[in-house]
Design an enzyme around this catalytic site. Structure first.
Site, mmCIF file in Angstrom:
data_model
loop_
_atom_site.group_PDB
_atom_site.id
_atom_site.type_symbol
_atom_site.label_atom_id
_atom_site.label_comp_id
_atom_site.label_asym_id
_atom_site.label_seq_id
_atom_site.Cartn_x
_atom_site.Cartn_y
_atom_site.Cartn_z
ATOM 1 N N SER A 137 0.819 -1.213 0.000
ATOM 2 C CA SER A 137 0.000 0.000 0.000
ATOM 3 C C SER A 137 0.855 1.267 0.000
ATOM 4 O O SER A 137 0.353 2.363 0.244
ATOM 5 C CB SER A 137 -0.917 0.015 1.232
ATOM 6 O OG SER A 137 -0.149 -0.025 2.430
ATOM 7 N N ASP A 138 2.153 1.112 -0.261
ATOM 8 C CA ASP A 138 3.063 2.264 -0.207
ATOM 9 C C ASP A 138 3.560 2.654 -1.595
ATOM 10 O O ASP A 138 4.663 3.155 -1.745
ATOM 11 C CB ASP A 138 4.255 1.944 0.704
ATOM 12 C CG ASP A 138 4.927 3.214 1.233
ATOM 13 O OD1 ASP A 138 4.191 4.176 1.544
ATOM 14 O OD2 ASP A 138 6.163 3.238 1.335
ATOM 15 N N GLY A 139 2.735 2.465 -2.614
ATOM 16 C CA GLY A 139 3.132 2.797 -3.973
ATOM 17 C C GLY A 139 2.884 4.252 -4.303
ATOM 18 O O GLY A 139 2.165 4.561 -5.257
#
Length: 335
Positions: free
Chosen positions: A301-303
């Site tokens: 979820s850190d894109g």
């Protein structure tokens, strides 16, 4: 005393001048006249058809501020260096080796030859163990009587240091020398973070997503992730810098806007940018889409926009290994 001007270099060519605004915090930038006539824009957000970006426009400030560490890494470094918490002061202290091809140096200093290895300092196992064990972090940046302190800057919040890695030995580049690898450290109490990144990079490579070469070494009982820098290349025995910018820089956005939730670029914004800057754009758009699909499938979820970069091949005079083309000959990369 920190100077109010810094010189931006690409190898031994003067690109322009970065200066501190009257408020003492914001930065302005001006291309060197010769560079503007015959060089290349350092960013999509800083085109050559304009020469000067005053501090109050924030455009140059956002671009150069995105080169710096964030969050706890930034706070720890400021404490170690004993400098004010502003972007200009940090760049003055550690801007000698940043992401991409540029070096940011005080007016009295010029870049050193990139093929000099006699100034590289072996990183002692004791110092590495201290860092990996969450002790004495950032002491590497303290003054030393034996060698000039390193001028190394990496964006992001995770603890990491740029190094030269040769023959299974870590060296700390001194002065303005470029680094070849990044060493990432585990988060206290979460050693699995290192192995998770190794696993996902390996998995991505197996499904034909371009990833940097990644391996694990140990400092005592603590794991270290060793990542080959995609913005560096060995050419005829000389370590050369390759220019790049993340998508926040390309869009002229602050690092605080990297997440869509907080006003940052959407995936659609990223696609629109790549269509504009990549010639031809199809391969880069496909690469970004496959990377994002991979993120969804593995639960990453850190894109955010700072985790995607374009490597500007035209800025360089040598071929770039790995990664498919993304810009005016740039490439999308996950640092």
């Amino acid at each position: 005393m920190t100077p109010d001007q810094l010189i931006v270099w690409q190898n031994h060519q003067r690109v322009g001048t970065l200066w501190r605004g009257l408020d003492g915090r914001l930065m302005g930038f001006e291309y060197d006249e010769e560079w503007q006539a015959s060089g290349q824009a350092i960013s999509n957000s800083l085109p050559l058809n304009q020469r000067t970006w005053p501090p109050e426009t924030l455009t140059a400030h956002h671009w150069f501020g995105n080169l710096l560490p964030e969050e706890q890494a930034r706070a720890a470094l400021i404490r170690q260096l004993g400098i004010p918490d502003d972007d200009f002061s940090l760049l003055a202290a550690i801007g000698g080796d940043c992401a991409g091809a540029l070096s940011i140096l005080p007016p009295h200093q010029t870049p050193e030859p990139s093929n000099r290895h006699d100034c590289d300092t072996p990183l002692s196992q004791e110092r590495l163990n201290e860092w990996a064990a969450f002790k004495q972090r950032y002491a590497l940046f303290a003054e030393s009587q034996q060698a000039p302190k390193p001028r190394l800057s990496l964006a992001g919040a995770q603890d990491k240091i740029p190094v030269i890695w040769r023959d299974e030995t870590f060296y700390l580049p001194q002065g303005t020398a470029p680094s070849s690898h990044i060493v990432k450290f585990a988060v206290d109490g979460r050693d699995h973070v290192i192995f998770n990144e190794l696993y996902l990079n390996t998995l991505a490579a197996l499904v034909d997503i371009d990833c940097p070469s990644t391996s694990v070494r140990y400092a005592g009982r603590y794991p270290l992730l060793v990542v080959e820098r995609y913005d560096r290349a060995w050419v005829n025995g000389s370590l050369q810098r390759i220019h790049q910018e993340d998508l926040c820089q390309a869009m002229g956005m602050s690092r605080t806007q990297k997440y869509q939730e907080y006003g940052g670029p959407t995936l659609a914004d990223c696609f629109h940018l790549l269509r504009d800057v990549c010639k031809p754009p199809a391969q880069s758009l496909q690469q970004l889409l496959r990377w994002q699909i991979f993120n969804v499938l593995v639960g990453n979820s850190d894109g955010h926009a700072k985790n995607v970069s374009r490597v500007i091949v035209k800025f360089c005079v040598w071929p770039v290994r790995r990664q498919s083309c993304l810009t005016d000959r740039s490439r999308v990369r996950r640092p």
